[in-house]
Design a protein around this motif. Structure first.
Motif, PDB file in Angstrom:
ATOM      1  N   MET A  79       2.694   3.811   3.044  1.00 44.03           N
ATOM      2  CA  MET A  79       4.115   4.118   3.122  1.00 44.03           C
ATOM      3  C   MET A  79       4.363   5.617   3.073  1.00 44.03           C
ATOM      4  N   ALA A  80       3.521   6.331   2.316  1.00 43.86           N
ATOM      5  CA  ALA A  80       3.683   7.790   2.224  1.00 43.86           C
ATOM      6  C   ALA A  80       3.567   8.413   3.607  1.00 43.86           C
ATOM      7  N   LEU A  81       2.745   7.792   4.459  1.00 43.99           N
ATOM      8  CA  LEU A  81       2.534   8.359   5.784  1.00 43.99           C
ATOM      9  C   LEU A  81       3.574   7.889   6.801  1.00 43.99           C
ATOM     10  N   THR A  82       4.182   6.753   6.549  1.00 41.02           N
ATOM     11  CA  THR A  82       5.044   6.147   7.558  1.00 41.02           C
ATOM     12  C   THR A  82       6.533   6.258   7.234  1.00 41.02           C
ATOM     13  N   ALA A  83       6.877   6.020   5.962  1.00 41.87           N
ATOM     14  CA  ALA A  83       8.289   5.823   5.643  1.00 41.87           C
ATOM     15  C   ALA A  83       9.008   7.128   5.334  1.00 41.87           C
ATOM     16  N   ASP A  84      10.314   7.136   5.636  1.00 44.82           N
ATOM     17  CA  ASP A  84      11.181   8.247   5.252  1.00 44.82           C
ATOM     18  C   ASP A  84      11.915   7.896   3.967  1.00 44.82           C
ATOM     19  N   HIS A  85      12.186   6.605   3.829  1.00 48.66           N
ATOM     20  CA  HIS A  85      12.981   6.134   2.707  1.00 48.66           C
ATOM     21  C   HIS A  85      12.256   4.940   2.106  1.00 48.66           C
ATOM     22  N   LEU A  86      12.416   4.762   0.810  1.00 50.14           N
ATOM     23  CA  LEU A  86      11.714   3.654   0.168  1.00 50.14           C
ATOM     24  C   LEU A  86      12.663   2.775  -0.622  1.00 50.14           C
ATOM     25  N   ILE A  87      12.416   1.470  -0.497  1.00 49.19           N
ATOM     26  CA  ILE A  87      13.061   0.517  -1.384  1.00 49.19           C
ATOM     27  C   ILE A  87      11.924  -0.145  -2.141  1.00 49.19           C
ATOM     28  N   VAL A  88      11.906   0.078  -3.451  1.00 54.83           N
ATOM     29  CA  VAL A  88      10.810  -0.454  -4.253  1.00 54.83           C
ATOM     30  C   VAL A  88      11.352  -1.596  -5.100  1.00 54.83           C
ATOM     31  N   ILE A  89      10.670  -2.742  -5.040  1.00 53.67           N
ATOM     32  CA  ILE A  89      11.086  -3.850  -5.891  1.00 53.67           C
ATOM     33  C   ILE A  89       9.903  -4.289  -6.745  1.00 53.67           C
ATOM     34  N   GLY A  90      10.234  -4.856  -7.884  1.00 51.88           N
ATOM     35  CA  GLY A  90       9.222  -5.415  -8.772  1.00 51.88           C
ATOM     36  C   GLY A  90       9.807  -6.659  -9.382  1.00 51.88           C
ATOM     37  N   ARG A  91       9.063  -7.738  -9.354  1.00 51.32           N
ATOM     38  CA  ARG A  91       9.542  -9.018  -9.894  1.00 51.32           C
ATOM     39  C   ARG A  91      10.924  -9.381  -9.380  1.00 51.32           C
ATOM     40  N   GLY A  92      11.144  -9.147  -8.099  1.00 47.36           N
ATOM     41  CA  GLY A  92      12.389  -9.584  -7.487  1.00 47.36           C
ATOM     42  C   GLY A  92      13.586  -8.698  -7.756  1.00 47.36           C
ATOM     43  N   ARG A  93      13.360  -7.563  -8.456  1.00 49.53           N
ATOM     44  CA  ARG A  93      14.498  -6.681  -8.747  1.00 49.53           C
ATOM     45  C   ARG A  93      14.288  -5.310  -8.142  1.00 49.53           C
ATOM     46  N   LEU A  94      15.402  -4.643  -7.905  1.00 50.97           N
ATOM     47  CA  LEU A  94      15.334  -3.300  -7.345  1.00 50.97           C
ATOM     48  C   LEU A  94      14.809  -2.336  -8.402  1.00 50.97           C
ATOM     49  N   ALA A 122       2.781  14.428  -7.996  1.00 54.65           N
ATOM     50  CA  ALA A 122       2.215  13.091  -8.134  1.00 54.65           C
ATOM     51  C   ALA A 122       2.050  12.476  -6.751  1.00 54.65           C
ATOM     52  N   SER A 123       1.040  11.659  -6.585  1.00 61.81           N
ATOM     53  CA  SER A 123       0.937  10.922  -5.330  1.00 61.81           C
ATOM     54  C   SER A 123       1.967   9.798  -5.374  1.00 61.81           C
ATOM     55  N   LEU A 124       2.301   9.310  -4.198  1.00 60.00           N
ATOM     56  CA  LEU A 124       3.260   8.213  -4.153  1.00 60.00           C
ATOM     57  C   LEU A 124       2.717   7.015  -4.920  1.00 60.00           C
ATOM     58  N   GLU A 125       1.429   6.896  -4.859  1.00 65.69           N
ATOM     59  CA  GLU A 125       0.780   5.798  -5.576  1.00 65.69           C
ATOM     60  C   GLU A 125       1.073   5.881  -7.071  1.00 65.69           C
ATOM     61  N   GLU A 126       0.937   7.099  -7.615  1.00 68.33           N
ATOM     62  CA  GLU A 126       1.200   7.275  -9.045  1.00 68.33           C
ATOM     63  C   GLU A 126       2.664   7.006  -9.356  1.00 68.33           C
ATOM     64  N   ALA A 127       3.545   7.545  -8.506  1.00 69.08           N
ATOM     65  CA  ALA A 127       4.977   7.331  -8.709  1.00 69.08           C
ATOM     66  C   ALA A 127       5.286   5.844  -8.690  1.00 69.08           C
ATOM     67  N   PHE A 128       4.645   5.156  -7.769  1.00 65.93           N
ATOM     68  CA  PHE A 128       4.873   3.720  -7.626  1.00 65.93           C
ATOM     69  C   PHE A 128       4.379   2.961  -8.857  1.00 65.93           C
ATOM     70  N   MET A 129       3.212   3.337  -9.346  1.00 63.15           N
ATOM     71  CA  MET A 129       2.663   2.655 -10.519  1.00 63.15           C
ATOM     72  C   MET A 129       3.614   2.809 -11.704  1.00 63.15           C
ATOM     73  N   ASP A 130       4.152   4.020 -11.877  1.00 60.74           N
ATOM     74  CA  ASP A 130       5.134   4.237 -12.941  1.00 60.74           C
ATOM     75  C   ASP A 130       6.311   3.290 -12.795  1.00 60.74           C
ATOM     76  N   LEU A 131       6.832   3.250 -11.565  1.00 58.24           N
ATOM     77  CA  LEU A 131       8.046   2.482 -11.326  1.00 58.24           C
ATOM     78  C   LEU A 131       7.827   0.995 -11.542  1.00 58.24           C
ATOM     79  N   THR A 132       6.748   0.480 -11.003  1.00 63.38           N
ATOM     80  CA  THR A 132       6.572  -0.968 -11.086  1.00 63.38           C
ATOM     81  C   THR A 132       6.105  -1.390 -12.479  1.00 63.38           C
ATOM     82  N   LEU A 189       0.839  -1.196   0.000  1.00 60.79           N
ATOM     83  CA  LEU A 189       0.000   0.000   0.000  1.00 60.79           C
ATOM     84  C   LEU A 189       0.877   1.250   0.000  1.00 60.79           C
ATOM     85  N   MET A 190       0.902   1.931  -1.129  1.00 60.23           N
ATOM     86  CA  MET A 190       1.733   3.118  -1.265  1.00 60.23           C
ATOM     87  C   MET A 190       1.293   4.215  -0.316  1.00 60.23           C
ATOM     88  N   SER A 191      -0.033   4.363  -0.204  1.00 53.23           N
ATOM     89  CA  SER A 191      -0.544   5.463   0.614  1.00 53.23           C
ATOM     90  C   SER A 191      -0.083   5.286   2.053  1.00 53.23           C
TER      91      SER A 191
END
Lengths: 320, 342
Positions: free
Chosen positions: B207-222, B300-310, B203-205
């Motif tokens: 993480m937007a409220l909790t995290a300071d730093h993000l590690i995003v992975i998709g299909r096992g890759r950074l 952009a919301s973190l959700e949108e940023a995340f969708m782009d990335l993944t 849930l991106m939303s």
């Protein structure tokens, strides 16, 4: 009953309401969570937390001088607590005791009331309950491992004690200790009660008679080893039903299947089956084709070692 | 990978306290769950571990605490393999699956078993039960607990050894709003105390409220290793919102004078300008005497940023080089990485 339960005040079930979730302590506004508050109060009861200090500064207990022994000792205490904080332990031990002593009463009482001949094996008659009690102890041995795999608790266990051989050894040691003591009490009680009931026939044995100490101790060892085999099998199979199936399949079904083999082949296989070994352990004069009591226990020990080695291999080689 | 072989960094107190995942690969049969994943989790901040379901988050967390053996690569906690830590619960607290408990035990017995395994004082059991708000149900059998209560029990187990490194796998699942607020505050508190906190979520939303730093992975890759702010400011979805009575003229000017700009109609007659910043739009309007009623930045919301990335991470599957650092496709196709990759 659990000797190690934490000293928490008991509460009645109607005192529990959904608002525990929103208790003061749980609230993010509670003072204990205030980041700017006094640092020492942030972890009540725990060691003072100093921001920026390292993980190695945080552990509360002093480090022991012998790491390996410490680790095993902690694992033993953990397994001991686990064993006595679930009801299945009490049920299976109770069942094993009642079956051992109860069947002694039935077998010896029936023999006495019919004035029958016990064939010179009064001790074996009073210990016939071990053939049923072994099922309860096998269940206990299996559950000690399969309940953890079934619930997923095994991952917590392995995260707490990463050395899986230490985990298996601690489980086996705690099980062996508890079951040895319990089975010894049950076998002594069954023997004493059985001989008391046989007194009217004049065929009763006493502890001073030849082979009697060997028989009671042998029955105790037999029960313990069967349970340990269950523990090893469960470490390989991981599912309660599957492990019980394999364990009792070997013990019971094989025994029946062997009856259908031709005579010579049957005689060469039978001595190596657990049930035959149990007979040879509890009798003064074992059947001609069977192994001696000592050899039977030794072979059963080899079976146990193989089951535990298989379990150890399975635990090490496979992901939890 | 820049981090390979660098060893642990030293925190301000001079002690190493972190998680290092180094080229971790985990295969289950022919399925590659984690594929050459490298990252570090540093103390003093909440690090969110994000990815769609099946991205390999849980596998990675299980591997950190030695439950899954890596097919390749290695993981160090506080500078050494987890398995070599003598009393691991005093260094690393982990909540993987709150349901993975024996339902027949009471909450306090469950925690006592865990405390015993690491030589932790039994008095910590009541302490952590109070911390998570379960003190009144300490003697109740776990079987009767709701999922939210199980999550609290799992957090209590993770805190038992007062560890400096904490891993939480989807801790928000099953919590009610009050519980969610509580766990956010707890994460931040733990990080503020200088601990290393890794929290996974899909849930991106959240993480937007909790995290300071993000590690995003998709299909096992950074896919990304960046601060939340950085990730947001780099998002291709950031746009400038302009309202003008001369919208048609402005639109033509933007397309003609600013390179790489895309203009699209926004709600209530506004224009949304992508690929430039507010000052460029404002200066252009002033130079041509265009009246502006509104000029604002729509992040952009973190959700949108995340969708782009993944979405991009899926594309990497078809490329030979999984990390096209020199790819000409700079805007939505490059992993957003700060500090850990060349």
């Amino acid at each position: 009953m659990p000797p190690d339960a934490a000293p928490t005040p008991a509460i009645s079930s109607d005192a529990i309401s959904s608002d525990i979730i929103s208790s003061d302590i749980a609230s993010p506004d509670a003072t204990s969570w205030e980041p700017t508050g006094p640092v020492d109060s942030a972890w009540p009861g725990g060691p003072a937390v100093r921001p920026g200090h390292a993980a190695s500064r945080w552990p509360s207990a002093a480090a022991g001088r012998r790491p390996a022994l410490d680790m095993f000792g902690n694992a033993l205490r953990c397994e001991w607590t686990k064993l006595w904080t679930v009801r299945s332990t009490y049920w299976t031990l109770f069942a094993a005791f009642v079956l051992t002593v109860g069947l002694a009463a039935i077998a010896c009482g029936a023999a006495a009331s019919q004035g029958g001949d016990v064939g010179g094996e009064p001790a074996a008659l009073s210990l016939s309950g071990i053939f049923v009690a072994q099922i309860a102890l096998g269940v206990l041995g299996v559950l000690m491992i399969s309940s953890e795999y079934g619930s997923g608790m095994i991952r917590t266990t392995f995260a707490a004690v990463p050395n899986r051989l230490v985990v298996l050894a601690a489980k086996a040691a705690v099980f062996a200790g508890v079951v040895l003591a319990g089975a010894l009490v049950a076998c002594l009680a069954a023997f004493a009660l059985g001989q008391l009931l046989l007194r009217p026939t004049g065929q009763q044995a006493s502890f001073g008679d030849p082979e009697i100490v060997r028989i009671v101790l042998g029955a105790t060892a037999y029960l313990t080893l069967i349970g340990l085999i269950g523990l090893g099998v469960a470490a390989v199979i991981r599912h309660t039903a599957g492990a019980l199936g394999v364990l009792f399949g070997v013990m019971v079904v094989l025994q029946i299947a062997v009856q259908f083999l031709p005579g010579e082949l049957q005689e060469s296989v039978l001595p190596y089956l657990p049930a035959t070994m149990a007979v040879s352990v509890v009798t003064v004069n074992p059947p001609a084709m069977s192994l001696s009591a000592g050899a039977s226990i030794a072979l059963l020990g080899v079976y146990t070692a193989l089951a535990l080695l298989g379990g150890a291999w399975s635990m090490l080689a496979r992901d939890a | 990978m820049a981090m390979a072989g660098t060893g642990a960094v030293r925190t301000r107190s001079g002690w190493r306290q972190m998680i290092e995942v180094d080229r971790l690969t985990k295969r289950y049969g022919s399925v590659v769950a984690v594929d050459g994943l490298s990252f570090q989790v540093l103390p003093g901040r909440v690090t969110g571990f994000l990815g769609p379901n099946g991205a390999g988050k849980s596998t990675t967390m299980r591997a950190v605490v030695g439950l899954d053996l890596p097919t390749m690569g290695e993981i160090r906690v506080n500078g050494r393999p987890y398995a070599s830590i003598r009393r691991p619960l005093c260094e690393v607290g982990v909540l993987l699956d709150a349901r993975a408990v024996h339902g027949g035990r009471s909450a306090s017995s469950h925690l006592l078993c865990i405390a015993r395994s690491n030589g932790i004082s039994p008095s910590r059991v009541n302490t952590v039960l109070e911390m998570v708000g379960l003190a009144t149900v300490a003697r109740r059998r776990i079987r009767t607990f709701s999922l939210g209560m199980l999550q609290r029990l799992g957090v209590a187990a993770a805190l038992l050894g007062n560890p400096g490194v904490l891993l939480f796998d989807e801790p928000v699942n099953g919590l009610d709003p009050e519980g969610i607020r509580w766990i956010r505050a707890l994460m931040k508190q733990l990080a503020a105390e200088g601990r290393t906190v890794l929290v996974s979520s899909h849930l991106m939303s959240e993480m937007a409220l909790t995290a300071d730093h993000l590690i995003v992975i998709g299909r096992g890759r950074l896919v990304a290793d960046a601060s939340v702010t950085d990730l947001l400011s780099r998002s291709s979805r950031n746009r400038v919102r302009v309202r003008s009575p001369q919208a048609g003229q402005l639109s033509t000017l933007l397309a003609r004078d600013l390179a790489g700009v895309r203009v699209q109609p926004g709600p209530d007659g506004a224009l949304e300008v992508l690929g430039t910043d507010a000052s460029a739009v404002g200066e252009l309007a002033a130079a041509h005497g265009v009246v502006l009623h509104e000029l604002s930045i729509q992040q952009a919301s973190l959700e949108e940023a995340f969708m782009d990335l993944t979405r991009d991470s899926v594309d990497y599957r078809t490329e030979l080089d999984p990390l096209p650092a020199a790819s000409p496709n700079t805007s939505p196709g490059t992993p957003t990485t700060v500090g850990s990759r060349p």
